[in-house]
Scaffold this motif. Structure first.
Motif, short mmCIF file in Angstrom:
data_model
loop_
_atom_site.label_atom_id
_atom_site.label_comp_id
_atom_site.label_asym_id
_atom_site.label_seq_id
_atom_site.Cartn_x
_atom_site.Cartn_y
_atom_site.Cartn_z
N GLY A 269 1.06 -1.07 -0.42
CA GLY A 269 -0.03 0.33 -0.29
C GLY A 269 1.08 1.07 0.20
O GLY A 269 0.65 2.29 -0.64
N LEU A 270 2.55 0.68 0.62
CA LEU A 270 3.36 2.19 1.06
C LEU A 270 3.22 2.80 -0.63
O LEU A 270 3.08 3.79 -1.41
CB LEU A 270 3.55 2.64 2.44
CG LEU A 270 4.86 1.78 1.86
CD1 LEU A 270 6.05 2.59 1.31
CD2 LEU A 270 5.60 1.04 3.09
N ALA A 271 4.09 1.65 -1.20
CA ALA A 271 4.72 1.96 -2.41
C ALA A 271 4.10 2.44 -3.64
O ALA A 271 4.08 3.22 -4.04
CB ALA A 271 5.24 0.33 -2.97
N LEU A 272 2.33 2.23 -3.28
CA LEU A 272 1.30 2.89 -4.01
C LEU A 272 0.83 3.90 -4.13
O LEU A 272 0.81 4.67 -4.93
CB LEU A 272 0.10 1.17 -4.26
CG LEU A 272 0.11 0.27 -5.23
CD1 LEU A 272 -1.61 -0.45 -5.05
CD2 LEU A 272 0.45 0.53 -6.63
N ALA B 267 -3.36 5.01 -6.21
CA ALA B 267 -2.38 5.68 -4.78
C ALA B 267 -4.03 5.89 -4.05
O ALA B 267 -3.37 5.40 -2.49
CB ALA B 267 -2.29 7.09 -5.32
N VAL B 268 -5.17 5.84 -3.80
CA VAL B 268 -6.48 4.65 -3.43
C VAL B 268 -6.76 3.69 -2.33
O VAL B 268 -6.47 3.88 -1.48
CB VAL B 268 -7.63 6.06 -3.58
CG1 VAL B 268 -8.74 5.77 -2.80
CG2 VAL B 268 -7.26 7.67 -4.16
N VAL B 269 -6.16 3.48 -3.63
CA VAL B 269 -6.26 1.34 -2.92
C VAL B 269 -5.02 1.94 -2.45
O VAL B 269 -5.25 0.40 -1.09
CB VAL B 269 -6.02 1.25 -4.70
CG1 VAL B 269 -5.96 -0.21 -4.06
CG2 VAL B 269 -7.42 1.36 -5.10
N GLY B 270 -3.79 1.94 -2.16
CA GLY B 270 -2.30 2.46 -1.38
C GLY B 270 -3.35 2.57 0.21
O GLY B 270 -2.55 2.09 0.23
#
Lengths: 203, 169
Positions: free
Chosen positions: B34-37, B68-71
């Motif tokens: 998640g943080l990568a996205l 990014a929201v998915v992340g």
């Protein structure tokens, strides 16, 4: 093996591992943080480029995304260098652990794949307008996504022992399967003819 | 107020879930993915406004922000699982005592809140619609650059202090 113990007990490794500078075991946690920041700088944009090649966000001119390769390389070098200094702190554990080699192997392949994507899609293309990505580019993009997932999963699993690794991997694969089934099902409902259309109309 | 927060922060069923062989480690995987996205893709947007990859038109680049929201969602779900299920990892430690004592966790929550306010400023100052007009090669207005630099610094700081949380326990 003797060499690994020597490496792990060396002055640098001991300092990185055990120094308590700035009251927060500074060198060790700083390098760990850098490693996570580099991961984001490299993998985030790489995923975006992969998704674009696979057909997501077609309004972004693919060729223009070449500019983000600089961000990815900064992330890569952050992680290569921080990883190189972190490795001796647990040299014996890491270098005798098969998962560590899975992690390094998947990263090496992911970086080679990224270079191949650069060659296939970007090199020498600037100003020549956008052509749709080739099948080869799409295969490379899909491979890249899989390799980064393997790299992140194996990187995290390095902190755990055999039993936890096995059950975590099973749980992760089950989650992927559920997401896949859910995603395919959702697309079938959203796009498909027949009962999908009537379901959509009734909603 | 304290007892109420303490009551809500401890979820015995989350402790059972996070106490399984796979619960905690699976959440770690999701947190890192998640943080990568989130930070990687928000970083692309910020860096474009700051002048990197100027050949990219800004409005289409927004198409990647849902990822990014998915992340962000992955990070919030796994992060809340860490907090509410903390008792499974550290026997007898209550999440509330960590919340009021762990400087790194407090800083992380503060930086996330500031990133949210920064995003609000991006919309309220009209910069959000102003940057939509930026085509290939166009330079972002100064105010947009300030907001982009703030966003990039805050998200990097969130990862930084986040990685320190275990050392503040």
């Amino acid at each position: 093996m003797e060499f690994l113990h020597w490496l792990q007990d060396s002055g640098l490794a001991t300092w990185v591992r055990e120094s308590d500078a700035l009251g927060s075991t500074f060198p060790y946690t700083f390098l760990l943080a850098l490693h996570a920041i580099g991961l984001a700088m490299l993998v985030g944009p790489n995923v975006a480029v992969d998704l674009r090649i696979l057909g997501y966000g077609r309004s972004v001119p693919l060729g223009s995304m070449e500019g983000f390769f600089r961000q990815m390389w900064v992330g890569f070098w952050f992680n290569a260098l921080s990883g190189l200094v972190l490795l001796p702190t647990s040299a014996v554990t890491f270098l005798t652990d098969p998962i560590f080699y899975v992690k390094l192997g998947s990263i090496a392949l992911a970086v080679v794949t990224l270079q191949m994507i650069y060659g296939e899609v970007f090199r020498g293309r600037s100003g020549r307008g956008d052509t749709p990505p080739t099948t080869k580019a799409k295969i490379l993009a899909g491979t890249s996504l899989v390799l980064w997932v393997v790299a992140i999963v194996s990187g995290r699993l390095m902190a755990y022992n055999g039993d936890v690794r096995r059950s975590t991997l099973n749980a992760f694969l089950l989650l992927l399967l559920l997401l896949l089934v859910g995603g395919v099902g959702w697309r079938a409902i959203a796009r498909g003819p027949g009962w999908g259309v009537s379901l959509r109309r009734s909603m | 107020m304290g007892p109420l927060i303490a009551y809500w922060l401890r979820w015995p069923s989350m402790e059972v879930l996070m106490g399984t062989d796979w619960g905690w480690s699976l959440c770690e995987i999701l947190h890192f993915a998640g943080l990568a996205l989130l930070v990687g893709i928000v970083g692309m947007f910020d860096l474009r406004l700051l002048g990197m990859a100027k050949a990219v038109p800004v409005a289409p680049l927004r198409r990647f922000l849902p990822w990014a929201v998915v992340g962000f969602v992955l990070c919030v779900v796994s992060g809340l699982s860490f907090v509410t299920g903390l008792g499974a990892n550290l026997e007898g430690v209550h999440p509330y005592s960590v919340l009021i004592a762990n400087l790194w966790l407090q800083l992380k929550l503060l930086f996330i809140a500031l990133a949210g306010l920064n995003l609000l400023a991006f919309y309220l100052t009209g910069m959000s619609s102003a940057v939509d007009d930026l085509g290939p090669g166009d330079e972002a207005p100064f105010a947009a650059k300030v907001i982009a630099a703030t966003s990039l610094s805050l998200w990097i700081a969130v990862i930084w202090v986040g990685r320190l949380i275990p050392w503040g326990l």
